[in-house]
Design a protein around this motif. Structure first.
Motif, PDB file in Angstrom:
ATOM      1  N   UNK A 256      -3.468  -9.455   0.833  1.00 36.62           N
ATOM      2  CA  UNK A 256      -3.896  -8.732   2.038  1.00 36.62           C
ATOM      3  C   UNK A 256      -3.076  -7.446   2.113  1.00 36.62           C
ATOM      4  N   UNK A 257      -3.717  -6.346   1.836  1.00 34.80           N
ATOM      5  CA  UNK A 257      -3.027  -5.046   1.823  1.00 34.80           C
ATOM      6  C   UNK A 257      -3.266  -4.366   3.157  1.00 34.80           C
ATOM      7  N   UNK A 258      -2.174  -4.074   3.862  1.00 34.78           N
ATOM      8  CA  UNK A 258      -2.305  -3.406   5.175  1.00 34.78           C
ATOM      9  C   UNK A 258      -1.431  -2.152   5.221  1.00 34.78           C
ATOM     10  N   UNK A 259      -0.565  -2.066   6.158  1.00 42.05           N
ATOM     11  CA  UNK A 259       0.357  -0.932   6.457  1.00 42.05           C
ATOM     12  C   UNK A 259      -0.240   0.443   6.104  1.00 42.05           C
ATOM     13  N   UNK A 260       0.403   1.174   5.205  1.00 44.85           N
ATOM     14  CA  UNK A 260      -0.009   2.574   4.973  1.00 44.85           C
ATOM     15  C   UNK A 260      -1.398   2.741   4.379  1.00 44.85           C
ATOM     16  N   UNK A 261      -1.973   1.643   3.866  1.00 43.96           N
ATOM     17  CA  UNK A 261      -3.284   1.760   3.206  1.00 43.96           C
ATOM     18  C   UNK A 261      -4.431   1.860   4.221  1.00 43.96           C
ATOM     19  N   UNK A 262      -4.225   1.221   5.368  1.00 41.06           N
ATOM     20  CA  UNK A 262      -5.317   1.127   6.345  1.00 41.06           C
ATOM     21  C   UNK A 262      -5.629   2.489   6.949  1.00 41.06           C
ATOM     22  N   UNK A 299      -0.438 -16.592  -1.108  1.00 40.34           N
ATOM     23  CA  UNK A 299      -0.742 -15.458  -0.228  1.00 40.34           C
ATOM     24  C   UNK A 299       0.329 -14.375  -0.367  1.00 40.34           C
ATOM     25  N   UNK A 300      -0.098 -13.170  -0.698  1.00 39.40           N
ATOM     26  CA  UNK A 300       0.829 -12.026  -0.791  1.00 39.40           C
ATOM     27  C   UNK A 300       0.326 -10.920   0.119  1.00 39.40           C
ATOM     28  N   UNK A 301       1.252 -10.240   0.753  1.00 36.97           N
ATOM     29  CA  UNK A 301       0.857  -9.177   1.673  1.00 36.97           C
ATOM     30  C   UNK A 301       2.033  -8.243   1.934  1.00 36.97           C
ATOM     31  N   UNK A 304       4.059  -8.777   7.404  1.00 36.68           N
ATOM     32  CA  UNK A 304       4.675 -10.087   7.645  1.00 36.68           C
ATOM     33  C   UNK A 304       3.800 -11.014   8.497  1.00 36.68           C
ATOM     34  N   UNK A 305       3.190 -10.483   9.548  1.00 41.55           N
ATOM     35  CA  UNK A 305       2.436 -11.300  10.496  1.00 41.55           C
ATOM     36  C   UNK A 305       1.300 -12.103   9.864  1.00 41.55           C
ATOM     37  N   UNK A 306       0.792 -11.626   8.760  1.00 41.86           N
ATOM     38  CA  UNK A 306      -0.358 -12.261   8.111  1.00 41.86           C
ATOM     39  C   UNK A 306      -0.042 -13.699   7.675  1.00 41.86           C
ATOM     40  N   UNK A 307       1.197 -13.931   7.240  1.00 40.32           N
ATOM     41  CA  UNK A 307       1.567 -15.239   6.697  1.00 40.32           C
ATOM     42  C   UNK A 307       1.446 -16.325   7.763  1.00 40.32           C
ATOM     43  N   UNK A 308       1.996 -16.018   8.940  1.00 37.38           N
ATOM     44  CA  UNK A 308       1.986 -16.989  10.038  1.00 37.38           C
ATOM     45  C   UNK A 308       0.553 -17.249  10.506  1.00 37.38           C
ATOM     46  N   UNK A 326       7.097  -9.984   1.674  1.00 41.51           N
ATOM     47  CA  UNK A 326       6.316  -9.204   2.635  1.00 41.51           C
ATOM     48  C   UNK A 326       7.239  -8.293   3.444  1.00 41.51           C
ATOM     49  N   UNK A 327       8.435  -8.832   3.763  1.00 39.32           N
ATOM     50  CA  UNK A 327       9.379  -8.044   4.545  1.00 39.32           C
ATOM     51  C   UNK A 327       9.833  -6.801   3.757  1.00 39.32           C
TER      52      UNK A 327
END
Ligand code: GDP
Length: 459
Positions: A256-262, A299-301, A304-308, A326-327
């Motif tokens: 799950x790629x988020x942060x700067x990519x979105x 699961x890799x991302x 951090x929130x995605x894992x929970x 993730x951190x």
């Protein structure tokens, strides 16, 4: 062919006809429906029953593909070809006369993420292969770890690691003569040589296209796995993590790629969108094996929130996560040795899975897919991308060829196809239609994906 092979083949044929009987009758029923109260419920039921039929068909074609010793044949072909290719890489990187060997100089300094930098090195290495040069990698002062590449990986050569002549920049005319060529970034090359992606070497084309569904990806997996041979110390770190997270197969890798990519290069996708395809993979696995499989997910991302969220909402699945990665992937810690270790570990474990659900707009996910190819004879089908089709950044054209005529439905934005037309592929909408430009008519628009085949480029 064995009796079992023929029996299964006939069963698939009859099951396909049966799906069409089923769909036609359900559509007739919907067309004549007078009572709209239960319509949504009925549509859900049809879609569930339809899915079950399709899943059986997919499982059957897989079982057909490995029956009659075809599975063993494919494995032997792939292993033999891999040996040839890896031997060629080793020879090229360890020339007898290093001083006089022509070289490609490649810098790890491209200012982007790890996946993007690795793809840069891959393109340098592909150039070295096709121009019969040894590749020298400069990674001192690398943004992720100033100790450089060899903090994690084996040197690219035992015998030939230093530049020893004057370096010239890439230029279309000097490539034959210059002793050392320093590679620019791929996007800076105006007339890209035809050996660059998505071409495969012509000496491996014939056997390769027979056993593999996407020859370029197999080739890029061979290149990447040569470049990413872990050194013995880092191999220990990998083993410790594999054990600590209790990683096991069967496994679906979810990235799950988020942060700067979105918003800049990719759209946001909720965890449910990924898990839908994880479920589908395991539903089909259960049919293939006629038994229930443990539903493991790695699961890799970078968020951090995605894992929970995943663990809480999907209790029927067993998640493997390497928590700290993730951190350290988050933006303020990204260019650090910890982050390099995290992303290498994550890509490694994703590549060790049986299937990937991710976004091919991310180079992390594309690298995992490339590396996966060296573990299976043909892993070209082992992914679901929520966005792009597979590509190599800066690639030459990606064409598909029409194998059937198509009369366009203009209202749907479709274009005409004539058998034999080449279409420059822009993307797959994953709804039965792809988008592209017909090179004969120059029209841009949608066409049914099933009426085309990939064109395999080679050099
Ligand atoms: P892209 O931007 O997704 O196409 O891929 P890049 O590799 O070029 O840049 C993204 C960078 O973000 C990676 O190299 C990592 O440093 C970090 N990153 C993204 N996703 C993950 C992940 O799932 N795990 C870890 N450990 N790092 C990630």
């Amino acid at each position: 062919p064995s009796y079992e092979f023929e029996e299964l083949r006939r069963k698939i044929f009859h099951d396909v006809k049966d799906v069409s009987y089923y769909i036609n009758s359900q559509l007739d029923w919907l067309k004549n429906a007078k009572n709209f109260d239960n319509l949504n419920k009925n549509i859900d039921l049809i879609s569930q029953q339809f899915k079950e039929r399709i899943n059986v068909l997919i499982a059957s074609t897989y079982n057909l593909s490995i029956s009659n010793h075809l599975g063993e044949w494919r494995r032997t072909e792939s292993e033999n070809l891999a040996k040839v290719v890896q031997k060629r890489f080793t020879e090229l990187q360890n020339p007898e006369d290093c001083n006089n060997k022509k070289k490609i100089i490649c810098d790890m300094g491209k200012s982007c993420g790890y996946g993007c930098q690795m793809h840069h090195i891959m393109y340098c290495f592909i150039t070295a292969y096709f121009t019969n040069r040894t590749m020298i990698l400069n990674s001192d002062g690398w943004r992720y770890n100033e100790k450089g590449y060899e903090a994690y990986f084996m040197p690219l050569s035992e015998t030939c690691r230093k530049s020893n002549a004057q370096q010239v920049g890439w230029n279309e005319h000097n490539d034959e003569k210059a002793p050392e060529i320093k590679m620019p970034i791929i996007d800076a090359i105006v007339n890209k040589p035809s050996f660059l992606p998505l071409s495969v070497p012509k000496e491996i084309l014939e056997p390769l296209k027979k056993f593999h569904g996407d020859p370029f990806v197999w080739w890029s997996g061979q290149v990447l796995s040569y470049l990413m041979r872990f050194n013995s110390e880092f191999q220990k770190t990998i083993n410790q993590h594999t054990e600590a997270i209790q990683f096991k197969t069967p496994c679906v890798g979810v990235h799950v790629r988020r942060t700067d990519k979105i918003g800049s290069e990719a759209a946001y996708h909720g965890i449910d969108e990924y898990m839908k395809y994880v479920k589908e993979f395991y539903d089909i696995e259960d049919l293939k094996n006629s038994k229930k499989t443990t539903r493991n997910v790695f699961l890799a991302t970078d968020e951090v929130g995605v894992l929970k969220e995943a663990k809480e909402n999907y209790k029927d699945y067993k998640f493997f996560v390497d928590e700290t990665n993730a951190k350290t992937a988050s933006l303020n810690q990204r260019y650090s040795p910890e982050s390099a270790q995290g992303v290498i570990l994550d890509i490694y474990h994703l590549s060790q899975c049986d299937y990937l659900v991710c976004t091919f707009s991310s180079q992390v996910c594309r690298m995992a897919y490339e590396l996966m190819q060296v573990r299976f004879p043909d892993a070209s089908w082992r992914f679901k991308s929520l966005d792009d089709v597979y590509y190599f950044g800066g690639q030459n054209k990606h064409d598909v060829m029409a194998i059937y005529d198509h009369e366009p439905n203009r209202e749907n934005g479709e274009i005409e196809l004539r058998k034999g037309d080449l279409i420059g592929l822009a993307g797959n909408h994953w709804n039965g239609f792809s988008k592209g430009q017909n090179r004969r008519t120059n029209e841009i628009g949608l066409f049914p994906t099933f009426k085309t085949m990939n064109v395999i480029d080679y050099y």
